[in-house]
Enzyme design. Structure first.
Site, mmCIF file in Angstrom:
data_model
loop_
_atom_site.group_PDB
_atom_site.id
_atom_site.type_symbol
_atom_site.label_atom_id
_atom_site.label_comp_id
_atom_site.label_asym_id
_atom_site.label_seq_id
_atom_site.Cartn_x
_atom_site.Cartn_y
_atom_site.Cartn_z
ATOM 1 N N ARG A 288 -6.818 -7.697 -10.747
ATOM 2 C CA ARG A 288 -7.638 -9.206 -11.345
ATOM 3 C C ARG A 288 -9.173 -8.894 -11.508
ATOM 4 N NH1 ARG A 288 -8.940 -8.447 -5.323
ATOM 5 N NH2 ARG A 288 -10.969 -7.713 -5.032
ATOM 6 N N GLU B 82 -3.040 7.305 7.346
ATOM 7 C CA GLU B 82 -3.965 7.885 7.041
ATOM 8 C C GLU B 82 -5.125 9.301 7.749
ATOM 9 O OE1 GLU B 82 -6.569 5.693 4.348
ATOM 10 O OE2 GLU B 82 -4.467 5.538 3.417
ATOM 11 N N LYS C 29 0.809 -1.577 -0.268
ATOM 12 C CA LYS C 29 -0.142 0.078 -0.435
ATOM 13 C C LYS C 29 1.010 1.422 0.188
ATOM 14 C CE LYS C 29 -3.950 0.084 1.134
ATOM 15 N NZ LYS C 29 -5.454 0.218 1.922
HETATM 16 C C1 MV4 Z 1 -10.409 4.341 5.416
HETATM 17 C C2 MV4 Z 1 -11.582 4.932 6.062
HETATM 18 C C3 MV4 Z 1 -11.543 5.904 5.995
HETATM 19 N N1 MV4 Z 1 -10.270 6.613 6.620
HETATM 20 N N2 MV4 Z 1 -9.585 5.233 5.080
HETATM 21 C C4 MV4 Z 1 -10.983 -0.274 4.829
HETATM 22 C C5 MV4 Z 1 -10.634 -1.247 4.008
HETATM 23 C C6 MV4 Z 1 -9.606 -0.916 3.494
HETATM 24 N N3 MV4 Z 1 -9.661 -1.837 1.803
HETATM 25 C C7 MV4 Z 1 -9.981 0.382 3.412
HETATM 26 N N4 MV4 Z 1 -11.180 0.815 4.198
HETATM 27 C C8 MV4 Z 1 -11.746 1.918 4.959
HETATM 28 N N5 MV4 Z 1 -10.081 2.530 4.639
HETATM 29 C C9 MV4 Z 1 -9.294 6.361 5.036
HETATM 30 N N6 MV4 Z 1 -8.808 6.656 5.802
HETATM 31 C C10 MV4 Z 1 -12.485 3.737 5.897
HETATM 32 C C11 MV4 Z 1 -12.193 2.112 5.330
HETATM 33 C C12 MV4 Z 1 -13.744 1.335 5.298
HETATM 34 C C13 MV4 Z 1 -14.126 1.189 4.458
HETATM 35 C C14 MV4 Z 1 -13.807 0.992 2.851
HETATM 36 C C15 MV4 Z 1 -14.091 0.585 2.162
HETATM 37 C C16 MV4 Z 1 -15.686 -0.243 1.634
HETATM 38 C C17 MV4 Z 1 -15.783 -0.333 3.165
HETATM 39 C C18 MV4 Z 1 -15.511 0.104 4.521
HETATM 40 C C19 MV4 Z 1 -15.705 -0.460 5.499
HETATM 41 C C20 MV4 Z 1 -15.215 0.606 6.469
HETATM 42 C C21 MV4 Z 1 -14.378 1.239 6.762
#
Ligand code: MV4
Length: 503
Positions: free
Chosen positions: A294, A202, A118
């Site tokens: 993918r 972040e 990442k």
């Molecule tokens: C975040 C976020 C809020 N702020 N990053 C969750 C999985 C990962 N791939 C990234 N995720 C998140 N990153 C920041 N800076 C909230 C999430 C997140 C989320 C993101 C996408 C889809 C569903 C989610 C469910 C909870 C939290």
């Protein structure tokens, strides 16, 4: 790059079947691989040939590169399609295929490397001018440095594992007092999940939407996007419902995000089908999150509104063909996909493996069932419990929702517990029908979506009552409903009238 005549599908379940269907249409022979738990699996029955690759655990079968390559060599396959999961984003497997002289249907290993970690992906995206979530581009060497950085950008912050996505090793921190314990927890979780305890920081985004852009590149330098998918309906980082177009995007925002996604793909030398994930904040700013190198589970909704077969285009691109489009198509109508899982929402979504005694799959116009199971099949407990994806198309979102609900009403599965009613509840919920649902929607509406009351005792009573009621109703119906007449128009309309009275 030459014509592909035989493809080994290094996967199982619905995606293996889905890939083989397109192969058949293209006149390409298919080879399945299977574990000991999958001897009677649908993908084995669908393929022209099948090879046993090991015991049930995927670490000992579907993930063993040499076993898969041996099967490909024995079968004389020219190419391997990895599906999603398993070896699909494994750069070392791509290199092993190359060495064996077998075409890997997917991006080059170098593109996977550029996006796999990442912090590296964030650095690459910043260099390419792609907006990323504000935060650090390197992991921190000590908790002191990390804490100082968090104070500088301001709470709340999100601690994230550099080693991989999917929500593992991720921690929200709201206050300075909580920082050190969260830091330690994130690091140990990251080490556990990825064998790498590197953690970066972040800024935390409140109530974000998950919107992703499908991209496609050929080997001649042409890269396009195929619009977005709204994937904010998730629980525990598992998508449950996906749709396109996203109800929150304007055409201008779609064009902007698409352009940025194409830039992201080009920056890493991407070839084939890929997905660029974005978080969209409450102000409708969007930020690069990660790239999935993918084909994705939810690709059918994109197929519905673009009219393209994405698997066919993966194969054609691997054969060296040029993309059929030079720019994004305007989305035609609306598509929704729901994921049917063998799990019990009432028991904290516990997987519910077992024998499917009855299966009635919906049909009718503009409806697609991508299934990995059949009546009489026993769902093993070794793998992902998703048994099928229902997807529908309609001219408008409102009609697509009604069609998806109708499809779920028709879906009957017995012997195992599935989340069919839960999915129906999601599609009926005002927050979903309203269109502005963020990633907190499913957790927030958990109780409502289960149809629960406040009191678990009452819920139990209500459940019991409904079972007794349904049983009595069925008994009564069985006695009173008339038999269908064998022939004759008059007989049939009388029967229909009687049926309506019986309801
Ligand atoms: C975040 C976020 C809020 N702020 N990053 C969750 C999985 C990962 N791939 C990234 N995720 C998140 N990153 C920041 N800076 C909230 C999430 C997140 C989320 C993101 C996408 C889809 C569903 C989610 C469910 C909870 C939290």
């Amino acid at each position: 790059m030459a014509k592909i005549r035989k493809i080994l599908v290094a996967n199982r379940g619905e995606i293996a079947v889905r890939v083989m269907r397109t192969c058949k249409e293209l006149g390409i022979a298919t080879v399945a691989v299977y574990s000991e738990a999958d001897r009677s699996a649908l993908h084995v029955r669908t393929a022209d040939q099948a090879f046993l690759v090991g015991p049930p655990p995927s670490r000992e079968s579907y993930l063993v590169q040499e076993r898969i390559l041996d099967a490909a060599r024995q079968a004389g396959a020219d190419a391997i399609h990895p599906g999603y999961g398993f070896l699909s984003e494994n750069a070392s497997f791509v290199r092993a295929c190359e060495k064996a002289g077998i075409t890997f249907i997917g991006p080059p290993a170098s593109a996977m490397d550029a996006m796999g970690e990442k912090t590296r992906a964030r650095q690459n995206m910043i260099k390419a001018g792609v907006p990323v979530v504000p935060g650090s581009t390197e992991p921190f060497a000590s908790s002191e440095e990390a804490r100082a950085y968090a104070e500088k950008i301001g709470f709340p912050v999100m601690l994230k594992a550099a080693g991989g996505g999917g929500g593992k090793g991720m921690r929200r921190v709201d206050r300075l007092e909580d920082f050190d314990s969260s830091w330690r927890a994130a690091k140990s979780e990251a080490l556990n999940a990825f064998g790498n305890d590197a953690v970066y920081i972040e800024k935390y985004l409140e109530k974000p939407h998950h919107v992703e852009i499908q991209v496609f590149a050929d080997a001649h330098g042409n890269t396009i996007h195929l619009n977005e998918r709204e994937c904010s309906a998730q629980r525990r980082h598992q998508k449950v419902v996906e749709e396109t177009p996203s109800p929150i995007l304007t055409p201008e925002m779609r064009a902007k995000m698409g352009e940025v996604a194409v830039k992201a793909a080009q920056a890493v030398g991407y070839v084939g089908a890929g997905t660029v994930e974005f978080l969209v904040d409450v102000h409708r700013n969007f930020y690069f999150l990660e790239m999935n190198t993918r084909l994705q589970v939810e690709h059918p909704v994109t197929e519905w509104v673009t009219g393209l077969d994405l698997v066919a285009w993966q194969i054609k691109v691997a054969e060296g063909e040029k993309l059929p489009l030079t720019r994004a198509p305007t989305p035609n109508g609306h598509a929704i996909e729901v994921r049917i899982y063998a799990e019990d929402p009432a028991r904290n979504f516990m997987p519910s493996p077992g024998r499917i005694t009855t299966l009635r799959v919906p049909g009718g116009p503009y409806l697609r069932d991508d299934s990995g199971v059949y009546p009489g099949y026993t769902v093993p407990n070794f793998y992902d419990p998703m048994i099928s994806k229902l997807s529908v198309w309609a001219p408008t979102r409102a009609e697509a929702i009604e069609r998806a609900k109708r499809a779920l009403d028709e879906y009957v599965v017995k012997g195992i517990t599935a989340n069919v009613r839960y999915l129906h509840a999601i599609l009926s919920h005002p927050e979903f029908t309203g269109g502005d649902y963020d990633t907190g929607f499913l957790p927030r509406q958990h109780e409502a979506l289960l149809g629960n009351t406040e009191d678990p005792k009452l819920t139990e009573a209500a459940l019991l009552a409904s079972v007794v009621y349904a049983y009595q109703r069925d008994q009564k119906r069985a006695k009173t409903l008339p038999q269908a007449p064998s022939e004759g128009e008059a007989g049939i309309s009388a029967w229909r009238r009687a049926l309506r009275r019986g309801r």
